[in-house]
Motif scaffolding. Sequence first.
Motif, PDB file in Angstrom:
ATOM      1  N   PRO A  85       0.817  -1.212   0.000  1.00 31.31           N
ATOM      2  CA  PRO A  85       0.000   0.000   0.000  1.00 31.31           C
ATOM      3  C   PRO A  85       0.851   1.263   0.000  1.00 31.31           C
ATOM      4  O   PRO A  85       2.085   1.210   0.109  1.00 31.31           O
ATOM      5  N   VAL A  86       0.198   2.395  -0.127  1.00 32.23           N
ATOM      6  CA  VAL A  86       0.874   3.692  -0.022  1.00 32.23           C
ATOM      7  C   VAL A  86       1.627   3.755   1.305  1.00 32.23           C
ATOM      8  O   VAL A  86       1.115   3.343   2.346  1.00 32.23           O
ATOM      9  N   GLY A  87       2.865   4.242   1.269  1.00 27.26           N
ATOM     10  CA  GLY A  87       3.686   4.331   2.466  1.00 27.26           C
ATOM     11  C   GLY A  87       4.655   3.187   2.651  1.00 27.26           C
ATOM     12  O   GLY A  87       5.538   3.245   3.510  1.00 27.26           O
ATOM     13  N   VAL A 140      -4.649  -1.022  -2.762  1.00 26.56           N
ATOM     14  CA  VAL A 140      -5.566   0.000  -2.259  1.00 26.56           C
ATOM     15  C   VAL A 140      -6.653  -0.689  -1.444  1.00 26.56           C
ATOM     16  O   VAL A 140      -6.924  -1.879  -1.636  1.00 26.56           O
ATOM     17  N   PRO A 141      -7.279   0.021  -0.499  1.00 30.88           N
ATOM     18  CA  PRO A 141      -8.283  -0.621   0.355  1.00 30.88           C
ATOM     19  C   PRO A 141      -9.440  -1.185  -0.467  1.00 30.88           C
ATOM     20  O   PRO A 141      -9.806  -0.635  -1.507  1.00 30.88           O
ATOM     21  N   SER A 169     -14.901  -3.986  -5.051  1.00 28.15           N
ATOM     22  CA  SER A 169     -13.716  -3.690  -5.851  1.00 28.15           C
ATOM     23  C   SER A 169     -12.456  -3.863  -5.011  1.00 28.15           C
ATOM     24  O   SER A 169     -12.516  -3.920  -3.781  1.00 28.15           O
ATOM     25  N   ASN A 170     -11.316  -3.959  -5.709  1.00 24.36           N
ATOM     26  CA  ASN A 170      -9.992  -4.104  -5.081  1.00 24.36           C
ATOM     27  C   ASN A 170      -9.905  -5.348  -4.198  1.00 24.36           C
ATOM     28  O   ASN A 170      -9.346  -5.330  -3.100  1.00 24.36           O
ATOM     29  N   GLY A 196      -6.035  -1.794   3.990  1.00 24.65           N
ATOM     30  CA  GLY A 196      -7.112  -1.352   4.866  1.00 24.65           C
ATOM     31  C   GLY A 196      -8.318  -2.276   4.811  1.00 24.65           C
ATOM     32  O   GLY A 196      -8.265  -3.373   4.251  1.00 24.65           O
ATOM     33  N   SER A 197      -9.417  -1.811   5.395  1.00 22.41           N
ATOM     34  CA  SER A 197     -10.647  -2.607   5.480  1.00 22.41           C
ATOM     35  C   SER A 197     -11.837  -1.784   5.012  1.00 22.41           C
ATOM     36  O   SER A 197     -11.791  -0.551   5.005  1.00 22.41           O
TER      37      SER A 197
END
Length: 272
Positions: A60-62, A130-131, A153-154, A201-202
């Motif tokens: 993920p980002v970060g 991405v979440p 999605s994702n 994420g969730s």
Amino acid sequence: GTASDVTVVNGAKITAKVPATATTGKITVTTAAGTGESSTNFEVIGAPEVLNNFSPQKGPVGTSVVINGKNFIGVTAVKFNNTAVTAANYTVDSDIKITAKVPAGALTGKISVTTPAGTGQSTTNFTVEVPPQVNSFNPPNGLPGSNVVITGSNFASITSVTINNIEVGVANFTVDSETQITAKVPANATSGKIKVTNAAGSHTSTGTFYITPVIATINPTQASAGTPITITGTNLENAKVKFNAIEMTPTSNSSMTIVVDSPPSTTGAMNV
């Protein structure tokens, strides 16, 4: 051995531009009186090269990513699919290694590194996780052991699915596609929201998945109006009770027992 564009500053100084086809070697200067040559080599640094063994391959980002390659001298930009990493978020560890954080807004794509000598780019993609997003599920209710299909999605890298915070378990859900998951309702599940999780994420459904109630006993099976009736079974929490289409509000309610007063006047089936 490759000719350069030069500017003679004075009798003791020349400014020369390194030619595009030059390679590492001696510098020579020629005048009508002859040629002089440096005793050491000038190192020509080529455009950076980004190898595909960056690590990790997704995140993920970060996420901190170690980028391997060569000619990482004088780096001016690091990008993930053309989204630039700020100068504070990448470190040139050596001329063959950079550590960079995946920038906000980045999408799955190539990693590129730019120096004054040019730009190098990986041939494979870094996957930006991405979440997930839960849009709906079907059916809206079911018994433990039944399947529920979740759409959204994702969903490519889902690590967890829960129903009312009860884990489905990785062996009991299948990511059918980027937009669909099939999950088996856990034996101990209770009615509640469906949540899916990945490394980024969730996301929790807006609707509630209801565990279908099962009636074991009704006592008494006939009674006058206002008489308390005890219903036992499973998955009875938050259940509604109807006597031949007349809905009555329980006086007490738990997952295994409901107490409800008999309606003013009716005969027929009871629905929970």
